[in-house]
Motif scaffolding. Structure first.
Motif, PDB file in Angstrom:
ATOM      1  N   GLU A  49     -23.945   7.480  -0.720  1.00 35.17           N
ATOM      2  CA  GLU A  49     -22.568   7.520  -0.215  1.00 35.17           C
ATOM      3  C   GLU A  49     -22.469   6.626   1.026  1.00 35.17           C
ATOM      4  OE1 GLU A  49     -19.293   8.863  -0.709  1.00 35.17           O
ATOM      5  OE2 GLU A  49     -19.051   7.760   1.174  1.00 35.17           O
ATOM      6  N   ALA A  57     -11.419   9.881  -0.505  1.00 35.64           N
ATOM      7  CA  ALA A  57      -9.963  10.076  -0.503  1.00 35.64           C
ATOM      8  C   ALA A  57      -9.623  11.468  -1.013  1.00 35.64           C
ATOM      9  CB  ALA A  57      -9.291   9.021  -1.380  1.00 35.64           C
ATOM     10  N   SER A  58     -10.522  12.017  -1.832  1.00 32.88           N
ATOM     11  CA  SER A  58     -10.273  13.342  -2.420  1.00 32.88           C
ATOM     12  C   SER A  58     -10.051  14.393  -1.330  1.00 32.88           C
ATOM     13  CB  SER A  58     -11.454  13.747  -3.301  1.00 32.88           C
ATOM     14  OG  SER A  58     -11.755  12.717  -4.218  1.00 32.88           O
ATOM     15  N   ILE A  64      -3.607  18.605  -5.575  1.00 30.28           N
ATOM     16  CA  ILE A  64      -2.954  18.990  -6.824  1.00 30.28           C
ATOM     17  C   ILE A  64      -3.808  18.481  -7.989  1.00 30.28           C
ATOM     18  CG2 ILE A  64      -0.898  18.753  -8.272  1.00 30.28           C
ATOM     19  CD1 ILE A  64       0.671  18.163  -5.655  1.00 30.28           C
ATOM     20  N   VAL A 197     -23.877   1.069  -1.604  1.00 31.78           N
ATOM     21  CA  VAL A 197     -24.442   0.421  -2.798  1.00 31.78           C
ATOM     22  C   VAL A 197     -23.825  -0.972  -2.919  1.00 31.78           C
ATOM     23  CG1 VAL A 197     -24.610   0.504  -5.310  1.00 31.78           C
ATOM     24  CG2 VAL A 197     -24.909   2.598  -3.963  1.00 31.78           C
ATOM     25  N   ASN A 261     -12.198   2.710  -0.107  1.00 32.69           N
ATOM     26  CA  ASN A 261     -11.610   2.542  -1.446  1.00 32.69           C
ATOM     27  C   ASN A 261     -11.329   1.056  -1.648  1.00 32.69           C
ATOM     28  OD1 ASN A 261      -9.690   5.624  -1.182  1.00 32.69           O
ATOM     29  ND2 ASN A 261     -11.700   5.318  -2.076  1.00 32.69           N
ATOM     30  N   ALA A 450     -11.399   7.317  -9.687  1.00 33.00           N
ATOM     31  CA  ALA A 450     -10.438   6.221  -9.533  1.00 33.00           C
ATOM     32  C   ALA A 450     -11.026   4.845  -9.790  1.00 33.00           C
ATOM     33  CB  ALA A 450      -9.826   6.276  -8.135  1.00 33.00           C
ATOM     34  N   LEU A 468      -7.045  13.857  -9.448  1.00 30.97           N
ATOM     35  CA  LEU A 468      -8.059  14.898  -9.217  1.00 30.97           C
ATOM     36  C   LEU A 468      -8.423  15.624 -10.514  1.00 30.97           C
ATOM     37  CD1 LEU A 468      -6.762  16.521  -5.890  1.00 30.97           C
ATOM     38  CD2 LEU A 468      -8.555  14.805  -6.156  1.00 30.97           C
TER      39      LEU A 468
HETATM   40  C1  LIG Z   1      -2.987  11.458   1.029  1.00 26.79           C
HETATM   41  C2  LIG Z   1      -3.398  11.495  -0.422  1.00 26.79           C
HETATM   42  C3  LIG Z   1      -2.890  12.487  -1.241  1.00 26.79           C
HETATM   43  C4  LIG Z   1      -3.275  12.528  -2.586  1.00 26.79           C
HETATM   44  N1  LIG Z   1      -2.897  13.597  -3.331  1.00 26.79           N
HETATM   45  C5  LIG Z   1      -3.367  13.720  -4.592  1.00 26.79           C
HETATM   46  C6  LIG Z   1      -3.155  14.902  -5.332  1.00 26.79           C
HETATM   47  O1  LIG Z   1      -2.600  15.879  -4.846  1.00 26.79           O
HETATM   48  N2  LIG Z   1      -3.589  14.934  -6.606  1.00 26.79           N
HETATM   49  C7  LIG Z   1      -4.262  13.897  -7.181  1.00 26.79           C
HETATM   50  O2  LIG Z   1      -4.630  13.991  -8.340  1.00 26.79           O
HETATM   51  N3  LIG Z   1      -4.521  12.789  -6.473  1.00 26.79           N
HETATM   52  C8  LIG Z   1      -4.126  12.684  -5.196  1.00 26.79           C
HETATM   53  N4  LIG Z   1      -4.447  11.580  -4.473  1.00 26.79           N
HETATM   54  C9  LIG Z   1      -5.294  10.569  -5.093  1.00 26.79           C
HETATM   55  C10 LIG Z   1      -6.716  11.088  -5.192  1.00 26.79           C
HETATM   56  O3  LIG Z   1      -7.062  11.715  -3.982  1.00 26.79           O
HETATM   57  C11 LIG Z   1      -7.718   9.983  -5.483  1.00 26.79           C
HETATM   58  O4  LIG Z   1      -7.281   9.157  -6.515  1.00 26.79           O
HETATM   59  C12 LIG Z   1      -9.029  10.641  -5.893  1.00 26.79           C
HETATM   60  O5  LIG Z   1      -9.427  11.507  -4.854  1.00 26.79           O
HETATM   61  C13 LIG Z   1     -10.115   9.639  -6.166  1.00 26.79           C
HETATM   62  O6  LIG Z   1     -11.328  10.343  -6.310  1.00 26.79           O
HETATM   63  P1  LIG Z   1     -12.677   9.543  -6.436  1.00 26.79           P
HETATM   64  O7  LIG Z   1     -13.761  10.537  -6.469  1.00 26.79           O
HETATM   65  O8  LIG Z   1     -12.580   8.585  -7.553  1.00 26.79           O
HETATM   66  O9  LIG Z   1     -12.736   8.648  -5.108  1.00 26.79           O
HETATM   67  P2  LIG Z   1     -12.917   9.078  -3.584  1.00 26.79           P
HETATM   68  O10 LIG Z   1     -12.576  10.482  -3.360  1.00 26.79           O
HETATM   69  O11 LIG Z   1     -12.270   8.064  -2.742  1.00 26.79           O
HETATM   70  O12 LIG Z   1     -14.489   8.983  -3.396  1.00 26.79           O
HETATM   71  C14 LIG Z   1     -15.154   7.749  -3.487  1.00 26.79           C
HETATM   72  C15 LIG Z   1     -16.366   7.789  -2.572  1.00 26.79           C
HETATM   73  O13 LIG Z   1     -17.155   6.626  -2.811  1.00 26.79           O
HETATM   74  C16 LIG Z   1     -17.647   6.144  -1.576  1.00 26.79           C
HETATM   75  N5  LIG Z   1     -17.960   4.723  -1.742  1.00 26.79           N
HETATM   76  C17 LIG Z   1     -17.122   3.689  -1.868  1.00 26.79           C
HETATM   77  N6  LIG Z   1     -17.814   2.540  -2.013  1.00 26.79           N
HETATM   78  C18 LIG Z   1     -19.123   2.869  -2.002  1.00 26.79           C
HETATM   79  C19 LIG Z   1     -20.320   2.117  -2.120  1.00 26.79           C
HETATM   80  N7  LIG Z   1     -20.323   0.783  -2.286  1.00 26.79           N
HETATM   81  N8  LIG Z   1     -21.510   2.777  -2.025  1.00 26.79           N
HETATM   82  C20 LIG Z   1     -21.549   4.124  -1.845  1.00 26.79           C
HETATM   83  N9  LIG Z   1     -20.433   4.879  -1.727  1.00 26.79           N
HETATM   84  C21 LIG Z   1     -19.233   4.257  -1.815  1.00 26.79           C
HETATM   85  C22 LIG Z   1     -16.503   6.415  -0.609  1.00 26.79           C
HETATM   86  O14 LIG Z   1     -16.952   6.419   0.732  1.00 26.79           O
HETATM   87  C23 LIG Z   1     -15.996   7.762  -1.095  1.00 26.79           C
HETATM   88  O15 LIG Z   1     -16.621   8.828  -0.429  1.00 26.79           O
HETATM   89  C24 LIG Z   1      -4.115  11.527  -3.127  1.00 26.79           C
HETATM   90  C25 LIG Z   1      -4.624  10.536  -2.300  1.00 26.79           C
HETATM   91  C26 LIG Z   1      -4.314  10.546  -0.944  1.00 26.79           C
HETATM   92  C27 LIG Z   1      -4.998   9.560  -0.044  1.00 26.79           C
END
Ligand SMILES: Cc1cc2nc3c(=O)[nH]c(=O)nc-3n(C[C@H](O)[C@H](O)[C@H](O)COP(=O)(O)OP(=O)(O)OC[C@H]3O[C@@H](n4cnc5c(N)ncnc54)[C@H](O)[C@@H]3O)c2cc1C
Length: 485
Positions: A49, A57-58, A64, A197, A261, A450, A468
């Protein structure tokens, strides 16, 4: 940066600093769920990480989850939703949906909801029947999509599917991540934080067998004997990728997310031959409601024409606004329903003016002569009977707009703060395996969350929770599969 990094040959690596069965890149919702399932399937799991802790972002999100098919909360609220109804709706409303991905998600939703609760992610047995963008209370269930919008309400029985985690305030997602990260910590998986990474490693057959990561200014290599799961989030913080895929977002709109992101997961997948899809897909939103009475108004473009049913999910409405000439639109109200939009974040408070007559409003908005008059005459004629034959707004939101004085809000793309997240990403199958340009699976490589193009691919088909929900669901799929179960 919008070019994939170099791919590294395993044979060129002199020393592996870590070895594991499964490597998970990124610890947001998708990564945490992937890591947990892989670990519980018996794999030795290493999470890498970039930030100093998990969450992504989660953890900032509203919390929701779009889930359905008859979850315990839906049942408690009296909704007999079924996986088939959910599938029918998502397939009908989806922009190029993948039937297998949608089917897998819908069929697994009820069990997935139970799993989330079993991890300590709390959901109340409570229901909000109104129309809102998000709730700041702990109330759980709400309609967060286009289920009641025509023609989808005729395709499948509408059911509310937005499940909000029981934390007050705007970022209930933090509570979901606290619970999942606690389960990860208990599970015995290993994590390297502050570690970015930067490349994937492949063997001579093209199988992904590890990663290179940068930590403390030094490069390290970690071997994954079973698989690498990309769960590094979307690309709304990568200006080069935005310029390539959705240039109109730059400067006009505000990305929602964390600085990391930046599309790294997508570019890493591409470096191994993965293809992307729906890269112009974006949910950009600037809701004009609440208060919900504003939905009884109409939206017109600079031709004075309506273009979207105003009771659509706010992200769908926004997608249509962005498509209008000059990306301009006005919300037209009469005195019976006038109110200021409540969501100040969106800066939708550009009240253009008030006018005694529709003719004066038309002239004040510089619309073509007769255009708004004819649009409103037609709308009002049918509204007297609770109908909208043009765009089929639900009767609940129809009333004649004939009680002057009248007012208009400018809801144009460049006049409001549109908040957005990207929806495009790596193409995968329903097993989360990353697909190459020949339609073949890239051995050893999985993607979820995402950085993958999943259930929703466009703002017109998005519903709150479709990040989510599928992100957590397919994260688990990836974890189990990579672990070999
Ligand atoms: C304010 C806000 C409200 C939202 N509300 C909702 C909601 O209610 N419901 C919903 O469905 N969606 C919502 N979303 C969208 C949703 O939060 C995101 O699309 C979702 O959390 C993405 O999840 P993820 O696990 O793919 O990415 P993330 O949660 O962003 O996790 C990705 C992780 O990868 C890490 N990373 C990135 N690059 C690298 C790398 N090169 N090497 C190692 N680690 C790395 C990052 O640091 C991060 O910790 C919201 C977003 C925001 C910002």
């Amino acid at each position: 940066m919008n070019q994939p990094p170099e791919i590294i040959r395993a044979s060129h690596i002199e020393r592996w600093s870590d070895t594991a069965d499964v490597i998970v890149v990124g610890m947001g919702i998708a990564g945490a769920c992937a890591a947990l399932e892989a670990r519980r399937a018996g794999a030795d799991v290493l999470v890498i990480e970039r930030a100093s802790g998990g969450g992504g972002a989660s953890a900032l999100s509203s919390g929701i989850f779009y889930l359905g098919g008859g979850t315990a909360v839906q049942q408690a609220a009296g909704y007999a939703d079924t996986p088939q109804a959910m599938y029918d709706f998502l397939m009908a409303s989806g922009i190029s949906p993948d039937p297998e991905i949608v089917r897998t998600f819908c069929d697994g939703c009820v069990a997935h909801f139970d799993w989330l609760e079993a991890q300590g992610v709390p959901f109340e047995r409570s229901y909000f029947p109104g129309k809102a963008v998000f709730l700041t209370t702990t109330t759980c269930l709400m309609s967060t999509g286009n289920e009641k919008v025509w023609p989808y309400r005729e395709v499948a029985e509408p059911a509310p599917r937005g499940h909000k985690v029981a934390r007050e305030g705007e970022n209930a997602g933090s509570l979901a991540m606290e619970a999942l990260l606690a389960r990860c910590a208990e599970s015995g998986l290993r994590a390297r934080y502050d570690s970015q990474v930067t490349a994937l490693v492949v063997d001579d057959s093209g199988r992904v067998v590890g990663v290179r990561y940068r930590r403390g200014g030094e490069d390290h290599h970690a071997m994954a004997s079973k698989g690498v799961i990309l769960s590094a989030g979307g690309f709304n913080m990568n200006k080069d990728m935005l310029a390539e895929h959705m240039p109109h977002m730059l400067g006009n709109a505000e990305p929602l997310g964390i600085p990391y992101n930046d599309g790294a997961g997508i570019l890493l997948g591409q470096s191994a031959g993965g293809v992307t899809q729906s890269m112009s897909g974006v949910i950009a939103t600037a809701s004009f409601y609440p208060p919900s009475q504003l939905i009884k108004g109409i939206l017109v473009n600079t031709r004075g024409e309506r273009f979207v049913a105003e009771d659509s999910y706010h992200g769908r409405t926004a997608s249509f606004i962005i498509e209008q000439p000059g990306r301009k639109a006005y919300l037209i109200l009469d005195s019976e329903i006038f109110a200021y939009p409540e969501l100040t974040d969106f800066s939708h408070h550009t009240l253009v003016d008030g006018w005694e007559t529709i003719e004066e409003m038309e002239a004040g908005l510089k619309l073509p002569e007769g255009s708004l008059q004819s649009t409103l005459a037609e709308y009002n004629r049918h509204a007297e009977n609770g109908q909208d034959p043009l765009l089929h707004k639900h009767p609940d939101w129809i009333k004649p707009l004939n009680a002057g004085p009248y007012a208009a809000f400018d809801v144009s793309f460049n006049k409001s703060v549109y908040l957005y997240i990207t929806l495009g990403g790596l193409k995968t199958n329903a097993r989360t395996e990353v697909i190459d340009q020949h339609g073949e699976v890239i051995p050893g490589l999985y993607a979820a969350g995402a950085c993958a193009s999943s259930v929703s691919r466009d703002g017109k088909d998005y519903a709150s929770g479709l990040s989510l929900g599928p992100g957590s669901f397919f994260g688990r799929v990836a974890g189990r599969l990579a672990a070999g179960t």
